[in-house]
Scaffold this active site. Structure first.
Site, PDB file in Angstrom:
ATOM      1  CG  HIS A 178      39.342  82.713 -54.072  1.00 30.09           C
ATOM      2  ND1 HIS A 178      38.863  83.048 -55.318  1.00 30.09           N
ATOM      3  CD2 HIS A 178      39.218  81.359 -53.976  1.00 30.09           C
ATOM      4  CE1 HIS A 178      38.447  81.957 -55.931  1.00 30.09           C
ATOM      5  NE2 HIS A 178      38.650  80.919 -55.148  1.00 30.09           N
ATOM      6  CB  THR A 180      37.886  85.936 -57.434  1.00 31.62           C
ATOM      7  OG1 THR A 180      37.628  85.691 -56.036  1.00 31.62           O
ATOM      8  CG2 THR A 180      37.605  84.670 -58.230  1.00 31.62           C
ATOM      9  CE  LYS A 181      37.234  87.853 -52.286  1.00 33.33           C
ATOM     10  NZ  LYS A 181      36.848  86.550 -52.842  1.00 33.33           N
ATOM     11  CG  ASN A 182      41.223  94.150 -55.209  1.00 37.09           C
ATOM     12  OD1 ASN A 182      40.206  93.483 -55.364  1.00 37.09           O
ATOM     13  ND2 ASN A 182      41.208  95.473 -55.248  1.00 37.09           N
ATOM     14  CB  ILE A 184      45.421  86.398 -55.608  1.00 33.49           C
ATOM     15  CG1 ILE A 184      46.581  86.486 -56.623  1.00 33.49           C
ATOM     16  CG2 ILE A 184      44.227  87.233 -56.068  1.00 33.49           C
ATOM     17  CD1 ILE A 184      46.238  85.900 -57.982  1.00 33.49           C
TER      18      ILE A 184
END
Length: 375
Positions: A178, A180-182, A184
């Site tokens: 997603h 918001t992750k490291n 993406i």
């Protein structure tokens, strides 16, 4: 405004997407899907994996693979995102929520055994903030009682437990890509299959319950409906975006880990003074720079700190609410008393952390928190 999160683009995403389109196959399981699979196997050591449209999809596949039936019990932390529970509730499982440690949001492995009953089928662990749960204890308990272990590694890319990549220890694991992750791909996820007995069925479930992949490999002369499943595989356009990110994993991780350490170094004096609590990293775990949090003394203090930072154009957020107190769950059963989980739900505050966060802005955030507590 300093945002809480900002997706990072490496610069090659559009190039690979254009190449994927030019290859003439942009549905699932194409050229870039295979390149991503190979990366995770060869570079990260995962035995087998399948890209999915989301981490939620990967968790739902895991629930099907371990054959969750109505009435089965699944133990998991209450301090987690709703997808962790939803995936198993959809199969009819009764969710048994476990508390966190007093100084760590992860599931308290020391209390797991007392939650096991003859109906228990699986344990789902969540590596919160990319920090490993105590997997030796958990796997030993699971083996003793004949239970499956699923790692919700949504936040845990490039993080380790005693040198082993998170996601490679349980029977199955789920990752998130997603925005918001490291690493993406907008939306996206991955199922990791560590138990080879799940390999064949996982591929069938992934392909809508058909043996389509086996057909294209020439293993069967036609493909048909052979099991339950769904359209869990992502477009190859999504995989092309993800591959550009994977090529830059080391650079992204180096930056995020530095930002995490800057926060820790800049705020440690406040912890020494008893003003806040900072993340506790067990000896067996590593930090992957996914998120940085601090724990306030109470919910009012956290609310005031959020407002204070916002007045200086800094966007900070609280995180999970206790799932055992959610309207959906509490309407079905009497909520357990999970004091540590509730404490984190009331007091934990996440600070901005993203690849392009300027060091000057980060220093300003640290200084503002110091000013708040001096008041």
């Amino acid at each position: 405004m300093i945002p809480f999160n900002k997706p990072y683009m490496t610069g090659d995403e559009l190039y690979y997407i254009k190449d994927a389109v030019a290859r003439g196959k942009i549905s699932g399981n194409g050229y870039y899907t295979q390149k991503c699979h190979n990366y995770f196997r060869d570079q990260m050591g995962f035995r087998n994996c399948l890209l999915t449209s989301s981490c939620t999809d990967a968790l739902e596949m895991a629930a099907i693979l371990v054959d969750i039936q109505p009435g089965d019990e699944v133990i998991m932390p209450s301090y987690t995102f709703v997808s962790t529970a939803n995936a198993f509730a959809l199969r009819g499982a009764n969710i048994v929520f476990a508390d966190s440690y007093p100084d760590n949001p992860n599931i308290n492995a020391d209390i797991l055994e007392q939650l096991i009953t003859p109906k228990t089928k699986a344990i789902v662990v969540v590596h919160y903030a990319g920090v490993a749960c105590d997997m030796d204890i958990i796997m030993n308990i699971a083996q003793e009682h004949g239970l499956f272990v699923i790692e919700d590694a949504a936040q845990a890319i490039d993080s380790y437990y005693k040198g082993k990549p998170l996601g490679s220890i349980g029977h199955l694991a789920a990752f998130s890509f997603h925005e918001t992750k490291n690493i993406i791909s907008g939306e996206g996820g991955m199922l990791v299959i560590n138990d080879k007995s799940f390999d064949k069925r996982a591929e069938v479930i992934w392909e809508k319950g058909t043996n389509r992949s086996a057909f294209f490999r020439g293993e069967v002369d036609k493909y048909s409906w052979v099991d339950i499943g769904s359209s869990f595989l992502p477009s190859d356009v999504t995989a092309a975006f993800l591959y550009a990110q994977l090529e830059n994993l080391e650079k992204i991780q180096s930056r995020r880990k530095n930002l995490w350490q800057n926060y820790y170094n800049g705020l440690i004096d406040l912890e020494v003074l008893g003003k806040i609590m900072l993340p506790k990293i067990p000896d067996y775990a590593t930090v992957n720079g996914h998120l940085f949090y601090l724990v306030c003394n109470n919910i009012k203090e956290r609310t005031d700190l959020i407002s204070f930072l916002k007045s200086y154009s800094v966007h900070s957020v609280f995180h999970y609410l206790s799932l055992h107190k959610s309207p959906f769950y509490s309407a079905k059963t009497e909520p357990a008393i999970l004091e540590n989980c509730d404490s984190f739900a009331d007091r934990l505050l996440r600070l901005p952390l993203f690849y392009e966060l300027d060091m000057t802005d980060q220093t300003r955030i640290i200084d503002l928190i110091g000013r708040f507590y001096k008041k």
